[in-house]
Design a protein around this motif. Sequence first.
Motif, PDB file in Angstrom:
ATOM      1  N   UNK A  34     -23.105   1.261  -5.289  1.00 51.54           N
ATOM      2  CA  UNK A  34     -21.674   0.925  -5.391  1.00 51.54           C
ATOM      3  C   UNK A  34     -21.176   0.332  -4.079  1.00 51.54           C
ATOM      4  N   UNK A  35     -20.306  -0.674  -4.148  1.00 44.26           N
ATOM      5  CA  UNK A  35     -19.818  -1.303  -2.925  1.00 44.26           C
ATOM      6  C   UNK A  35     -18.792  -0.431  -2.213  1.00 44.26           C
ATOM      7  N   UNK A  36     -18.513  -0.824  -0.981  1.00 41.81           N
ATOM      8  CA  UNK A  36     -17.439  -0.178  -0.231  1.00 41.81           C
ATOM      9  C   UNK A  36     -16.445  -1.241   0.206  1.00 41.81           C
ATOM     10  N   UNK A  37     -15.213  -0.814   0.469  1.00 46.79           N
ATOM     11  CA  UNK A  37     -14.162  -1.749   0.858  1.00 46.79           C
ATOM     12  C   UNK A  37     -13.145  -1.019   1.728  1.00 46.79           C
ATOM     13  N   UNK A  38     -12.721  -1.616   2.842  1.00 50.45           N
ATOM     14  CA  UNK A  38     -11.647  -1.005   3.624  1.00 50.45           C
ATOM     15  C   UNK A  38     -10.394  -0.842   2.768  1.00 50.45           C
ATOM     16  N   UNK A  39      -9.590   0.128   3.111  1.00 48.17           N
ATOM     17  CA  UNK A  39      -8.370   0.376   2.335  1.00 48.17           C
ATOM     18  C   UNK A  39      -7.260   0.837   3.255  1.00 48.17           C
ATOM     19  N   UNK A  40      -6.051   0.514   2.874  1.00 47.77           N
ATOM     20  CA  UNK A  40      -4.877   0.976   3.610  1.00 47.77           C
ATOM     21  C   UNK A  40      -3.704   1.079   2.641  1.00 47.77           C
ATOM     22  N   UNK A  41      -2.758   1.982   2.895  1.00 48.94           N
ATOM     23  CA  UNK A  41      -1.595   2.102   2.009  1.00 48.94           C
ATOM     24  C   UNK A  41      -0.652   0.917   2.182  1.00 48.94           C
ATOM     25  N   UNK A  42      -0.044   0.485   1.102  1.00 50.29           N
ATOM     26  CA  UNK A  42       0.926  -0.611   1.167  1.00 50.29           C
ATOM     27  C   UNK A  42       2.294  -0.113   1.604  1.00 50.29           C
ATOM     28  N   UNK A  43       2.518   1.183   1.565  1.00 48.05           N
ATOM     29  CA  UNK A  43       3.786   1.762   2.008  1.00 48.05           C
ATOM     30  C   UNK A  43       3.500   3.132   2.608  1.00 48.05           C
ATOM     31  N   UNK A  44       4.418   3.615   3.414  1.00 48.86           N
ATOM     32  CA  UNK A  44       4.250   4.914   4.055  1.00 48.86           C
ATOM     33  C   UNK A  44       4.076   5.994   2.995  1.00 48.86           C
ATOM     34  N   UNK A  45       3.016   6.760   3.127  1.00 50.56           N
ATOM     35  CA  UNK A  45       2.759   7.828   2.182  1.00 50.56           C
ATOM     36  C   UNK A  45       2.042   7.389   0.920  1.00 50.56           C
ATOM     37  N   UNK A  46       1.801   6.081   0.774  1.00 44.68           N
ATOM     38  CA  UNK A  46       1.130   5.581  -0.411  1.00 44.68           C
ATOM     39  C   UNK A  46      -0.367   5.816  -0.374  1.00 44.68           C
ATOM     40  N   UNK A  47      -1.015   5.619  -1.510  1.00 41.61           N
ATOM     41  CA  UNK A  47      -2.463   5.768  -1.587  1.00 41.61           C
ATOM     42  C   UNK A  47      -3.136   4.530  -0.995  1.00 41.61           C
ATOM     43  N   UNK A  48      -4.294   4.700  -0.345  1.00 35.38           N
ATOM     44  CA  UNK A  48      -5.013   3.539   0.199  1.00 35.38           C
ATOM     45  C   UNK A  48      -5.411   2.572  -0.906  1.00 35.38           C
ATOM     46  N   UNK A  49      -5.270   1.276  -0.637  1.00 38.09           N
ATOM     47  CA  UNK A  49      -5.655   0.238  -1.589  1.00 38.09           C
ATOM     48  C   UNK A  49      -6.595  -0.754  -0.904  1.00 38.09           C
ATOM     49  N   UNK A  50      -7.445  -1.461  -1.680  1.00 36.90           N
ATOM     50  CA  UNK A  50      -8.427  -2.366  -1.087  1.00 36.90           C
ATOM     51  C   UNK A  50      -7.790  -3.417  -0.187  1.00 36.90           C
TER      52      UNK A  50
END
Length: 336
Positions: A34-50
């Motif tokens: 399975x691949x991996x991808x950096x992630x970060x939330x789009x808003x404070x407190x949000x879930x990390x997204x690709x």
Amino acid sequence: MPHDTTRLHHVGHIVEDLAEASALYARLGFSVPPPSCPAMPRSVGGAPEPFGAANTHADFPDSFLELATHAQAGETGRLPTDTRLVPLEAPAEELQQLVERIGETSASLAAYLDRFQGLHILMFSSPAIDDAAARLTSAAVRHSGVNTVRRAAPSGADSPVETIRYLEIDTQEPNTGTGAGTVPEGRVGIVTDLDPGIQSARHLDHPNGATGLAEATLCVADEDLAATHHRYATYLDRRPRQEREGLVFDLDGAALRLIPESALTATLPGEELTALPALVAYTVTVRDLPLTRDLLHRNDIPLRETPTGDFFVPAKAALGTAVVFRAGCGVPLDHR
């Protein structure tokens, strides 16, 4: 005197849809995790997204094939459902630089895809990368300097951390960043040799019997052959040999093949170009060529034969790059 650049480290296949590419590579008989991808939330407190670049590898004892694509925040449709998201972690004062660096990588992948879907990354392996960097500098070859990144090693490795040192060759004005090299054919560079104690912990057994990366083929306009020959003779500190219409840079157990556009169909019958210069094919060795051919036939993969007796999957059937299979020796390292 030993060479400071010794073999092919990896090639990178840049694709529009990583889920589609992963499924294709499974049909080609490669084991691709399975691949991996950096992630970060789009808003404070949000879930990390690709965010940035998502990738996976088909690994061999001393080389690998990379599959990669770019991912925008909130975009998941082109990623396999089992993609592992890796939240960005860095000290506050370094986080913005990390985000910018990943963004630059994603932009580079998008630019490659604007040219064509296919092979855009060619990295050579070095046991002495600082020596290679000094030699390139002495030869007036612009490059990024040696960069160092660290990541968690796979379970069962000799060390919990894998350290990767690399440089990227650049024919443009020097820059202070660590973005991808900008030679005409894509991202080209040198990486420290893979650590056997870490690489052996990865999955090295493939249903198609693949044992290693044997060759990359670079096609250029006929009038650019001499200049490209000179570039790679300088990069690799080697002279090529003539073979039919092309030139071959012999490495340790691998090679870079340089061919003019006029020799493409003689080298890879039926292939067509979408851009020049272009990395048009890579070659892997397999333990049993007839068994590999049978597996590909069972998976309805179209095949053609080269004049030298290898067989290959045409670029149109393999997302933009010809995949060549060649009889070879070697047994994968044990999977721990």
